[in-house]
Design an enzyme around this catalytic site. Structure first.
Site, PDB file in Angstrom:
ATOM      1  N   SER A 158      45.640  45.821  45.504  1.00  0.00           N
ATOM      2  CA  SER A 158      44.688  46.747  45.326  1.00  0.00           C
ATOM      3  C   SER A 158      44.617  47.433  46.618  1.00  0.00           C
ATOM      4  O   SER A 158      45.278  48.842  46.824  1.00  0.00           O
ATOM      5  CB  SER A 158      44.311  47.058  44.006  1.00  0.00           C
ATOM      6  OG  SER A 158      43.183  46.852  44.352  1.00  0.00           O
ATOM      7  N   HIS A 173      39.855  41.001  34.437  1.00  0.00           N
ATOM      8  CA  HIS A 173      40.234  39.260  34.782  1.00  0.00           C
ATOM      9  C   HIS A 173      39.585  38.117  33.817  1.00  0.00           C
ATOM     10  O   HIS A 173      38.364  38.965  33.003  1.00  0.00           O
ATOM     11  CB  HIS A 173      38.680  40.264  35.986  1.00  0.00           C
ATOM     12  CG  HIS A 173      39.092  39.478  37.117  1.00  0.00           C
ATOM     13  ND1 HIS A 173      38.706  38.432  37.231  1.00  0.00           N
ATOM     14  CD2 HIS A 173      39.470  39.767  38.590  1.00  0.00           C
ATOM     15  CE1 HIS A 173      38.140  37.489  37.847  1.00  0.00           C
ATOM     16  NE2 HIS A 173      39.390  38.204  38.945  1.00  0.00           N
ATOM     17  N   ARG A 211      48.883  43.132  38.459  1.00  0.00           N
ATOM     18  CA  ARG A 211      48.627  42.780  39.865  1.00  0.00           C
ATOM     19  C   ARG A 211      48.226  41.673  40.194  1.00  0.00           C
ATOM     20  O   ARG A 211      47.373  41.144  39.612  1.00  0.00           O
ATOM     21  CB  ARG A 211      47.622  43.542  39.820  1.00  0.00           C
ATOM     22  CG  ARG A 211      47.297  43.616  41.515  1.00  0.00           C
ATOM     23  CD  ARG A 211      45.793  45.388  41.726  1.00  0.00           C
ATOM     24  NE  ARG A 211      44.483  44.532  41.222  1.00  0.00           N
ATOM     25  CZ  ARG A 211      43.873  44.288  41.620  1.00  0.00           C
ATOM     26  NH1 ARG A 211      43.878  43.746  43.152  1.00  0.00           N
ATOM     27  NH2 ARG A 211      42.600  44.126  41.248  1.00  0.00           N
ATOM     28  N   HIS A 237      39.743  45.170  34.309  1.00  0.00           N
ATOM     29  CA  HIS A 237      39.604  45.670  35.894  1.00  0.00           C
ATOM     30  C   HIS A 237      39.958  45.973  36.454  1.00  0.00           C
ATOM     31  O   HIS A 237      39.500  46.581  37.028  1.00  0.00           O
ATOM     32  CB  HIS A 237      39.875  43.862  36.347  1.00  0.00           C
ATOM     33  CG  HIS A 237      38.994  43.357  37.836  1.00  0.00           C
ATOM     34  ND1 HIS A 237      38.147  43.435  37.687  1.00  0.00           N
ATOM     35  CD2 HIS A 237      40.295  43.076  38.285  1.00  0.00           C
ATOM     36  CE1 HIS A 237      38.086  43.533  39.632  1.00  0.00           C
ATOM     37  NE2 HIS A 237      39.835  43.093  39.224  1.00  0.00           N
ATOM     38  N   GLU A 269      43.907  32.902  45.990  1.00  0.00           N
ATOM     39  CA  GLU A 269      43.590  33.817  44.975  1.00  0.00           C
ATOM     40  C   GLU A 269      45.194  33.345  44.094  1.00  0.00           C
ATOM     41  O   GLU A 269      45.694  33.212  44.884  1.00  0.00           O
ATOM     42  CB  GLU A 269      43.270  35.309  45.400  1.00  0.00           C
ATOM     43  CG  GLU A 269      41.710  35.283  45.973  1.00  0.00           C
ATOM     44  CD  GLU A 269      41.794  36.999  45.970  1.00  0.00           C
ATOM     45  OE1 GLU A 269      41.169  37.417  44.965  1.00  0.00           O
ATOM     46  OE2 GLU A 269      42.151  37.362  46.864  1.00  0.00           O
ATOM     47  N   GLY A 290      37.268  39.798  46.743  1.00  0.00           N
ATOM     48  CA  GLY A 290      37.848  38.306  47.424  1.00  0.00           C
ATOM     49  C   GLY A 290      38.997  39.015  49.082  1.00  0.00           C
ATOM     50  O   GLY A 290      38.820  38.082  49.394  1.00  0.00           O
ATOM     51  N   ARG A 319      46.596  36.391  37.169  1.00  0.00           N
ATOM     52  CA  ARG A 319      45.011  36.925  35.857  1.00  0.00           C
ATOM     53  C   ARG A 319      45.049  36.695  34.290  1.00  0.00           C
ATOM     54  O   ARG A 319      44.574  36.399  34.359  1.00  0.00           O
ATOM     55  CB  ARG A 319      44.198  37.805  37.272  1.00  0.00           C
ATOM     56  CG  ARG A 319      43.179  37.767  37.724  1.00  0.00           C
ATOM     57  CD  ARG A 319      42.760  39.554  38.270  1.00  0.00           C
ATOM     58  NE  ARG A 319      42.726  38.945  39.293  1.00  0.00           N
ATOM     59  CZ  ARG A 319      42.193  40.023  40.356  1.00  0.00           C
ATOM     60  NH1 ARG A 319      42.359  41.263  40.288  1.00  0.00           N
ATOM     61  NH2 ARG A 319      41.661  40.202  42.342  1.00  0.00           N
TER      62      ARG A 319
HETATM   63  C1  LIG Z   1      34.550  44.466  41.427  1.00  0.00           C
HETATM   64  C2  LIG Z   1      35.352  44.562  41.884  1.00  0.00           C
HETATM   65  C3  LIG Z   1      36.392  43.535  42.619  1.00  0.00           C
HETATM   66  C4  LIG Z   1      37.737  44.134  42.937  1.00  0.00           C
HETATM   67  N1  LIG Z   1      37.762  43.044  44.214  1.00  0.00           N
HETATM   68  C5  LIG Z   1      39.212  42.906  44.742  1.00  0.00           C
HETATM   69  C6  LIG Z   1      39.966  42.661  45.421  1.00  0.00           C
HETATM   70  O1  LIG Z   1      38.999  41.722  46.656  1.00  0.00           O
HETATM   71  N2  LIG Z   1      40.742  43.017  46.674  1.00  0.00           N
HETATM   72  C7  LIG Z   1      41.775  44.253  46.515  1.00  0.00           C
HETATM   73  O2  LIG Z   1      42.790  44.118  46.441  1.00  0.00           O
HETATM   74  N3  LIG Z   1      41.222  45.153  45.052  1.00  0.00           N
HETATM   75  C8  LIG Z   1      40.239  44.452  44.437  1.00  0.00           C
HETATM   76  N4  LIG Z   1      39.816  45.213  43.423  1.00  0.00           N
HETATM   77  C9  LIG Z   1      40.039  46.675  43.224  1.00  0.00           C
HETATM   78  C10 LIG Z   1      40.345  48.285  44.215  1.00  0.00           C
HETATM   79  O3  LIG Z   1      39.021  47.798  44.566  1.00  0.00           O
HETATM   80  C11 LIG Z   1      40.550  48.964  43.103  1.00  0.00           C
HETATM   81  O4  LIG Z   1      41.526  48.980  42.824  1.00  0.00           O
HETATM   82  C12 LIG Z   1      40.192  49.857  44.710  1.00  0.00           C
HETATM   83  O5  LIG Z   1      39.614  50.212  45.495  1.00  0.00           O
HETATM   84  C13 LIG Z   1      40.410  51.541  44.580  1.00  0.00           C
HETATM   85  O6  LIG Z   1      40.504  51.919  45.136  1.00  0.00           O
HETATM   86  P1  LIG Z   1      40.662  53.855  45.324  1.00  0.00           P
HETATM   87  O7  LIG Z   1      40.128  54.573  46.647  1.00  0.00           O
HETATM   88  O8  LIG Z   1      42.145  54.007  44.060  1.00  0.00           O
HETATM   89  O9  LIG Z   1      39.132  54.246  44.294  1.00  0.00           O
HETATM   90  P2  LIG Z   1      37.861  54.386  44.362  1.00  0.00           P
HETATM   91  O10 LIG Z   1      37.507  53.214  45.625  1.00  0.00           O
HETATM   92  O11 LIG Z   1      37.569  53.844  42.873  1.00  0.00           O
HETATM   93  O12 LIG Z   1      37.787  55.634  44.399  1.00  0.00           O
HETATM   94  C14 LIG Z   1      37.789  56.870  43.734  1.00  0.00           C
HETATM   95  C15 LIG Z   1      37.455  58.217  44.060  1.00  0.00           C
HETATM   96  O13 LIG Z   1      37.367  59.435  43.208  1.00  0.00           O
HETATM   97  C16 LIG Z   1      35.882  59.693  43.132  1.00  0.00           C
HETATM   98  N5  LIG Z   1      36.062  60.533  42.153  1.00  0.00           N
HETATM   99  C17 LIG Z   1      36.432  60.321  40.317  1.00  0.00           C
HETATM  100  N6  LIG Z   1      37.085  61.094  40.359  1.00  0.00           N
HETATM  101  C18 LIG Z   1      36.395  61.962  40.906  1.00  0.00           C
HETATM  102  C19 LIG Z   1      36.009  63.696  40.494  1.00  0.00           C
HETATM  103  N7  LIG Z   1      36.500  64.028  39.097  1.00  0.00           N
HETATM  104  N8  LIG Z   1      35.025  64.544  40.887  1.00  0.00           N
HETATM  105  C20 LIG Z   1      35.370  64.265  42.375  1.00  0.00           C
HETATM  106  N9  LIG Z   1      35.789  62.765  42.812  1.00  0.00           N
HETATM  107  C21 LIG Z   1      36.172  62.078  41.923  1.00  0.00           C
HETATM  108  C22 LIG Z   1      34.643  58.580  43.212  1.00  0.00           C
HETATM  109  O14 LIG Z   1      33.857  59.543  43.131  1.00  0.00           O
HETATM  110  C23 LIG Z   1      35.377  57.914  44.573  1.00  0.00           C
HETATM  111  O15 LIG Z   1      34.908  58.546  45.530  1.00  0.00           O
HETATM  112  C24 LIG Z   1      38.228  45.539  42.930  1.00  0.00           C
HETATM  113  C25 LIG Z   1      37.568  46.324  41.822  1.00  0.00           C
HETATM  114  C26 LIG Z   1      36.390  45.935  41.263  1.00  0.00           C
HETATM  115  C27 LIG Z   1      36.055  47.072  40.254  1.00  0.00           C
END
Ligand SMILES: Cc1cc2nc3c(=O)[nH]c(=O)nc-3n(C[C@H](O)[C@H](O)[C@H](O)COP(=O)(O)OP(=O)(O)OC[C@H]3O[C@@H](n4cnc5c(N)ncnc54)[C@H](O)[C@@H]3O)c2cc1C
Length: 500
Positions: free
Chosen positions: A380, A230, A375, A340, A115, A48, A278
């Site tokens: 996020s 979601h 949320r 989600h 949204e 989104g 949501r």
């Molecule tokens: C389908 C979908 C659509 C979404 N759409 C939106 C949106 O439009 N807008 C919005 O704001 N949010 C959205 N979200 C939520 C948002 O994308 C996530 O909350 C956010 O991107 C999470 O980012 P992050 O960096 O915390 O984790 P992630 O992007 O999940 O990255 C986690 C990282 O940690 C690493 N990792 C995990 N465990 C280990 C380990 N033990 N050792 C080494 N590495 C590890 C993984 O390899 C990865 O690189 C969506 C989520 C999904 C699933």
């Protein structure tokens, strides 16, 4: 054995980890780990967009603040909401400077979508692949930095506290090699826990490892039962583990929800109709399903926009529907709620500091209190940017103020044991069992009566896992993380007053 030494370990190559890494000056040595291939993360799947008030003619910080609090059931931490809303716009401008290409009008003004739960159009996007675009640009910038060492396919299995930082144990799953190193500071950016559920939009990496590892160090974990469902996901195909999300932006562009009889029903549940938050819509679908005797056939209809428009605005969703034999310009899309997002996590303050010295968390694994109990859409991605930056800046203040740091390129460490996978055979059935327990007892409406038995079984599984030989088996680490998340979710629901 000799261990490599880094100033900062960042665990995670999603938006939180990458943006944090880019905040450090070039004299600070960073190690950045990703569990799988660099591009695989929850971030890369975001559709989104990213919410921020960039212009104030028709919108304001106060409106974004109010929308966030309302969606969160006023269980949000107002200071965290304030921080997101005031700092999010600068972070969005910064990622544009770093190369993110959001959709724009012909006059160059950024396009903004709507949204559920937002009272204004304030969501910047790149068609329906916003996350992939942000991640592309951030990885490009990270790869240019000589001070950032990247290790893909490297699973962090354990962290242990040292007087001047942490020692870390990892397993490289490509070469089946265990590794060990130390770092003065750690930022956990490991994403969500969706893989604890039978039905989730999250990718395979979302097993909650960072949350379990932080807990073993004594970090406070908060509100893990604040799980977002979601309302509009398509069930996985046989070859898929995750559900395909149909972005809320589709409802923002006018899609209606229909029950099995082709009737709109949201008017019976909430005056905001399909643009309610949501949690409200997911609950309405479950109530409507109960009203219809448990029928789970629900649809999203946006046929009035036509195929050509939809293919241009939502190419990935259009393609996913086509792959299932559906033309969303002519037919409505079958949808149902699924897991989600995680609002709870490793408890952090406004600087991303956990309750453990030198340990930080950012992104979905962190509990900032921003989201409250639910949320607001597209909050996020900006949260991950804002807290990723704060964590990095706070660490820099510590380093510059003379905190003791592990020095030299290497130091002595414990011997790395060879990876022992004897436990792996029993793991798939245990994961399936945990997923079924959570799906049944902690879905949109938690089933309070089922929780004690589910919790008892999860505790038995945890004991079984603890008894397994544990020499850096990455699959065992993941299942332990899933089991830990399940326990925390079940306990949270057990102790929470029942939702109505
Ligand atoms: C389908 C979908 C659509 C979404 N759409 C939106 C949106 O439009 N807008 C919005 O704001 N949010 C959205 N979200 C939520 C948002 O994308 C996530 O909350 C956010 O991107 C999470 O980012 P992050 O960096 O915390 O984790 P992630 O992007 O999940 O990255 C986690 C990282 O940690 C690493 N990792 C995990 N465990 C280990 C380990 N033990 N050792 C080494 N590495 C590890 C993984 O390899 C990865 O690189 C969506 C989520 C999904 C699933």
């Amino acid at each position: 054995m000799r261990m490599a030494v880094y100033d900062v370990l960042i665990v995670g190559g999603g938006i939180a980890g990458l943006y944090a890494a880019l905040q450090f000056p070039k004299d600070v040595q960073i190690l950045l780990l990703t569990k799988g291939e660099a591009g695989i993360s929850g971030s890369a799947l975001a559709q989104g967009g990213i919410a921020a008030v960039l212009e104030h003619d028709d919108d304001s910080y106060e409106l974004h603040f109010a929308d966030t609090m309302t969606a969160g059931g006023n269980k949000n931490n107002p200071s965290a909401v304030e921080q997101l809303i005031r700092e999010g716009p600068a972070a969005v401008r910064d990622i544009i400077r770093l190369g993110v290409d959001f959709d724009a009008e012909e006059n160059g003004a950024l396009q903004k979508t709507l949204e559920g739960g937002h009272s204004r159009r304030r969501i910047m996007h790149r068609r329906d692949q916003t996350g992939a675009e942000i991640i592309r640009a951030l990885w490009e910038r990270v790869r240019e930095k000589a001070n950032i060492t990247i290790q893909e396919y490297t699973v962090l299995c354990k962290l242990a506290a040292l007087p001047d930082g942490f020692s870390a144990q990892t397993v490289n799953t490509k070469f089946q090699q265990s590794g060990s190193f130390c770092a003065g500071f750690v930022i956990l950016a490991t994403g969500g826990i969706g893989q604890a559920y039978r039905y989730t939009t999250n990718p395979a990496i979302s097993t909650g490892d960072g949350i379990r590892i932080a807990s073993t160090l004594g970090a406070k974990i908060k509100n893990l039962h604040y799980v977002q469902f979601h309302p509009t996901a398509m069930p996985p195909r046989q070859d898929e583990r995750s559900c395909f999300l149909v972005s809320e932006a589709v409802r923002g562009e006018g899609a209606c929800l229909l029950n099995r009889d082709g009737e709109r029903f949201m008017q019976s549940y909430d005056e905001r109709l399909e643009l309610a938050p949501r949690d409200v819509i997911s609950r309405a679908i479950i109530k409507e399903s109960r009203r219809l005797g448990g029928d789970t056939r629900f649809y999203l209809d946006i046929t009035h926009k036509g195929s050509a428009w939809l293919e241009k605005r939502f190419p990935a969703i259009f393609a996913a529907c086509s792959g299932r034999g559906l033309d969303m310009g002519r037919e409505s899309v079958p949808v149902f709620p699924c897991q989600h997002y995680l609002m709870g996590g490793i408890d952090v303050d406004l600087d991303g500091k956990t309750t453990v010295p030198r340990l930080y968390a950012a992104g979905e694994c962190a509990h900032t209190g921003l989201h409250g109990a639910n949320r607001l859409a597209s909050n996020s991605l900006p949260e991950a940017l804002v807290w990723g930056r704060h964590a990095a800046l706070n660490i820099m203040r510590c380093i510059r103020s003379g905190y003791a740091m592990p020095r030299g390129a290497e130091r002595d460490g414990e011997r790395c044991e060879p990876v022992d996978r004897t436990a792996s055979a029993i793991l798939p059935s245990l994961i399936d069992e945990i997923r079924a327990l959570l799906q049944e007892s902690c879905f949109v409406f938690a089933d309070k009566q089922a929780i004690p038995a589910a919790l008892a079984r999860v505790e038995e599984i945890r004991k079984k896992l603890d008894a397994c030989p544990d020499a850096g088996n990455p699959e065992l680490c993941e299942v332990k993380s899933i089991a830990f998340a399940a326990k925390m979710i079940l306990e949270g629901h057990r102790d929470e007053p029942e939702a109505v």
